[in-house]
Enzyme design. Structure first.
Site, mmCIF file in Angstrom:
data_model
loop_
_atom_site.group_PDB
_atom_site.id
_atom_site.type_symbol
_atom_site.label_atom_id
_atom_site.label_comp_id
_atom_site.label_asym_id
_atom_site.label_seq_id
_atom_site.Cartn_x
_atom_site.Cartn_y
_atom_site.Cartn_z
ATOM 1 N N PHE A 146 7.813 0.879 -1.699
ATOM 2 C CA PHE A 146 8.567 -0.313 -2.461
ATOM 3 C C PHE A 146 7.434 -0.932 -2.436
ATOM 4 C CE2 PHE A 146 12.445 1.828 -0.398
ATOM 5 C CZ PHE A 146 13.215 2.224 -1.916
ATOM 6 N N SER A 166 0.992 -0.762 0.135
ATOM 7 C CA SER A 166 0.066 0.002 0.059
ATOM 8 C C SER A 166 0.904 0.868 0.048
ATOM 9 C CB SER A 166 -1.258 -0.050 1.356
ATOM 10 O OG SER A 166 -0.497 -0.591 2.204
ATOM 11 N N TYR A 187 18.650 -2.928 2.849
ATOM 12 C CA TYR A 187 19.154 -1.192 2.800
ATOM 13 C C TYR A 187 20.806 -1.649 2.846
ATOM 14 C CZ TYR A 187 20.273 2.885 2.929
ATOM 15 O OH TYR A 187 21.282 4.675 3.022
ATOM 16 N N PHE A 219 -1.830 -3.488 5.766
ATOM 17 C CA PHE A 219 -2.507 -3.123 6.889
ATOM 18 C C PHE A 219 -2.482 -1.710 7.273
ATOM 19 C CE2 PHE A 219 -1.817 -5.040 11.938
ATOM 20 C CZ PHE A 219 -3.072 -5.245 12.603
ATOM 21 N N THR A 274 9.933 7.251 3.286
ATOM 22 C CA THR A 274 9.328 6.703 3.378
ATOM 23 C C THR A 274 8.428 6.309 5.248
ATOM 24 O OG1 THR A 274 9.978 4.558 4.312
ATOM 25 C CG2 THR A 274 9.658 5.268 1.491
ATOM 26 N N TYR A 322 22.409 1.806 12.028
ATOM 27 C CA TYR A 322 21.204 0.871 10.636
ATOM 28 C C TYR A 322 22.646 -0.858 10.777
ATOM 29 C CZ TYR A 322 18.331 0.178 7.467
ATOM 30 O OH TYR A 322 17.717 -1.070 6.644
HETATM 31 P P1 NAD Z 1 6.461 1.137 4.494
HETATM 32 O O1 NAD Z 1 6.016 2.310 5.587
HETATM 33 O O2 NAD Z 1 6.020 2.380 3.137
HETATM 34 O O3 NAD Z 1 5.514 0.335 3.341
HETATM 35 C C1 NAD Z 1 5.541 -0.904 4.609
HETATM 36 C C2 NAD Z 1 4.341 -1.703 4.335
HETATM 37 O O4 NAD Z 1 4.253 -2.726 4.727
HETATM 38 C C3 NAD Z 1 2.561 -0.997 4.107
HETATM 39 O O5 NAD Z 1 2.697 -1.244 2.914
HETATM 40 C C4 NAD Z 1 2.324 -1.739 5.025
HETATM 41 O O6 NAD Z 1 0.689 -1.316 5.335
HETATM 42 C C5 NAD Z 1 2.750 -3.083 5.406
HETATM 43 N N1 NAD Z 1 2.379 -3.379 6.873
HETATM 44 C C6 NAD Z 1 3.005 -3.496 7.375
HETATM 45 N N2 NAD Z 1 2.386 -3.764 8.845
HETATM 46 C C7 NAD Z 1 2.202 -4.500 7.956
HETATM 47 C C8 NAD Z 1 1.746 -5.896 8.743
HETATM 48 N N3 NAD Z 1 1.409 -6.017 10.031
HETATM 49 N N4 NAD Z 1 0.316 -6.738 7.889
HETATM 50 C C9 NAD Z 1 0.631 -5.870 6.634
HETATM 51 N N5 NAD Z 1 1.228 -5.247 6.205
HETATM 52 C C10 NAD Z 1 1.815 -4.711 6.717
HETATM 53 O O7 NAD Z 1 7.945 0.892 3.676
HETATM 54 P P2 NAD Z 1 9.430 1.004 2.285
HETATM 55 O O8 NAD Z 1 10.010 1.960 3.334
HETATM 56 O O9 NAD Z 1 8.662 0.522 1.199
HETATM 57 O O10 NAD Z 1 9.745 -0.546 3.531
HETATM 58 C C11 NAD Z 1 9.874 -1.699 2.782
HETATM 59 C C12 NAD Z 1 10.794 -2.420 2.623
HETATM 60 O O11 NAD Z 1 12.073 -1.872 1.946
HETATM 61 C C13 NAD Z 1 11.688 -2.867 3.644
HETATM 62 O O12 NAD Z 1 12.276 -4.303 3.930
HETATM 63 C C14 NAD Z 1 12.230 -1.800 3.954
HETATM 64 O O13 NAD Z 1 13.535 -2.150 5.130
HETATM 65 C C15 NAD Z 1 13.300 -2.232 2.379
HETATM 66 N N6 NAD Z 1 14.034 -0.981 2.135
HETATM 67 C C16 NAD Z 1 13.231 0.613 2.687
HETATM 68 C C17 NAD Z 1 14.258 1.759 1.947
HETATM 69 C C18 NAD Z 1 13.807 3.382 2.644
HETATM 70 O O14 NAD Z 1 14.694 3.996 2.884
HETATM 71 N N7 NAD Z 1 12.997 3.309 2.584
HETATM 72 C C19 NAD Z 1 15.255 2.013 1.635
HETATM 73 C C20 NAD Z 1 15.846 0.225 1.423
HETATM 74 C C21 NAD Z 1 14.797 -0.862 1.591
HETATM 75 NA NA NA Z 2 6.004 -0.759 1.073
#
Ligand code: NAD
Ligand code: NA
Length: 396
Positions: free
Chosen positions: A52, A49, A224, A73, A274, A234
């Site tokens: 990424f 939602s 990451y 969620f 994010t 980190y």
């Molecule tokens: P985000 O917070 O934008 O997205 C998280 C998603 O997980 C949302 O869709 C949320 O609804 C869902 N979610 C959370 N808890 C849940 C649950 N219990 N049940 C169902 N859905 C649930 O986060 P993001 O930054 O897109 O992170 C996604 C991945 O990318 C993570 O593993 C993060 O470590 C990784 N990442 C992020 C970055 C960054 O800079 N943001 C960089 C590299 C990697």
């Molecule tokens: Na995500």
């Protein structure tokens, strides 16, 4: 109602449905502008939602005409009550998918639970038969282990020694020194439980056992690494241990999928604003300097540019998937370029409250943060009376 941003600490308590919709439309248009990808046709996105995961769902659907099931969620809307951004994003995505004749259904619930897994399996069986790609993109501070019933909480702490460095409050622009005390051994284990690979493997195990993974199915999770500057908090901190676990789980899953010709990957993505990353100390200062340097170099990307490149230049080229010495896909390649990192490190030394607005991209950071909640999005009339209640057409 007239919907305005209401900030509390690192979060915004409100979200604008029209702004969220415009963000989704902008991402769809970007993917369309890049042309078709010979990619997956039936895709399950866990964490679909925002961030990424949402970008992965959009790239699957509008890049390669995939049917998508999204798990997340989020808080729904009701009369007088706003939903969370991921709800509005999904409503907008599904509306666009339907108009384009693409299958899209969603499940709102705890992805860590047996119940949501069972519901998802039943939906796949009923509607899609099998899945070609499973994207695992959860970011959560808590997880209840469905086997033990114990609720684990992740922490963002250094291991072994306190970490002292600069950080910025991106709302006020104040640069200050922070000191974070080291974690306990229990903190490490809890963080691995929440953000490591255990739940990813459980998802793949249950899908495979139910014969819901297609021949040559792929699964991908996101990780990451980042610069030396942020290492103590980190990559060498509690969250880094969880990412180590996630990355090693990719090999375990790859072994399990080899009999169907499948594979499992971790992609190391770029640092981006994010909801998850805004809560990590020190990262906002790093990101604001990084954005400044990458924008000046013309190599800045958001989630959608990252994931479109992941699909078109890494996963679905028709050739081998390029990986680093640890088997990871790298789309943080431009972030990690030596010249980019050298410039960021030099700026880091200089950064103060007074000069950050000019040497860093504090404005870009702040703007991206507002955008996450549907605010400050171009072309949206924020003075217009807006209906807060929005339905997700394919919600199960
Ligand atoms: P985000 O917070 O934008 O997205 C998280 C998603 O997980 C949302 O869709 C949320 O609804 C869902 N979610 C959370 N808890 C849940 C649950 N219990 N049940 C169902 N859905 C649930 O986060 P993001 O930054 O897109 O992170 C996604 C991945 O990318 C993570 O593993 C993060 O470590 C990784 N990442 C992020 C970055 C960054 O800079 N943001 C960089 C590299 C990697
Ligand atoms: Na995500």
């Amino acid at each position: 109602m007239i919907i305005e941003p209401r900030m509390r600490g690192f979060i915004c308590l409100t979200a604008h449905p029209v702004g969220c919709e415009q963000n989704v439309i902008n991402q769809i248009n970007y993917v369309k502008s890049k042309g078709k990808i010979d990619g997956p046709k039936r895709v399950l996105v866990i964490g679909a939602s925002t961030g990424f995961g949402l970008a992965s769902r959009i790239t699957s659907a509008f890049g390669s005409d995939a049917s998508t099931i999204g798990i997340f969620f989020e808080k729904p809307s009701s009369p007088g009550k706003l939903a969370t951004p991921g709800w509005y994003n999904t409503a907008a995505f599904e509306k666009q998918a339907q108009e384009a004749g693409l299958y899209a259904k969603s499940i709102n619930g705890d992805a860590f639970s047996n119940e949501v897994k069972e519901k998802t399996l039943a939906l796949i069986k009923e509607d899609l038969g099998q899945i070609d790609l499973v994207v695992y993109s959860l970011a959560s501070p808590v997880r209840t282990d469905p086997t033990t019933g114990i609720t684990h909480r992740s922490v963002l702490k250094p291991i072994g020694a306190p970490f002292k460095n600069k950080t910025v409050d991106f709302h006020s622009g104040k640069v200050t020194e922070i000191s974070i005390d080291p974690c306990t051994e229990e903190d490490i284990q809890n963080t691995i439980k929440v953000m490591g690979g255990e739940d990813w493997e459980m998802w793949i195990d249950s899908l495979k056992t139910a014969n819901l993974l297609a021949p040559n199915a792929l699964t991908i999770a996101y990780s990451y690494i980042g610069p030396e500057l942020t290492e103590p908090v980190y990559r060498k901190g509690t969250i880094g241990r969880a990412k180590d676990h996630l990355e090693s789980t990719a090999f375990t899953i790859a072994d399990k999928l080899s009999d169907i010709g499948g594979n499992a990957y971790v992609s190391v993505n770029k640092a981006l604003v994010t909801q998850a990353s805004s809560a990590i100390p020190v990262i906002p200062l790093y990101i604001s300097l990084l954005y400044k340097v990458m924008k000046a170099e013309g190599i800045h990307e958001g989630c959608i540019e990252q994931i479109q490149r992941l699909y078109s230049e890494r996963l679905y080229t028709g050739g081998n998937v390029p990986v680093d010495e640890k088997g990871r896909i790298r789309i943080d390649d431009w972030e990690m370029r030596a010249d980019v990192q050298a410039k960021v490190a030099a700026l880091w030394e200089e950064a103060t409250t007074e000069n950050l607005p000019s040497i860093g991209d504090l404005e870009g950071y702040s703007n991206d943060f507002y955008n996450l909640f549907g605010f400050k999005v171009g072309g949206v009339d924020y003075t217009a009376d807006t209906n807060e209640v929005v339905e997700i057409p394919g919600l199960q």
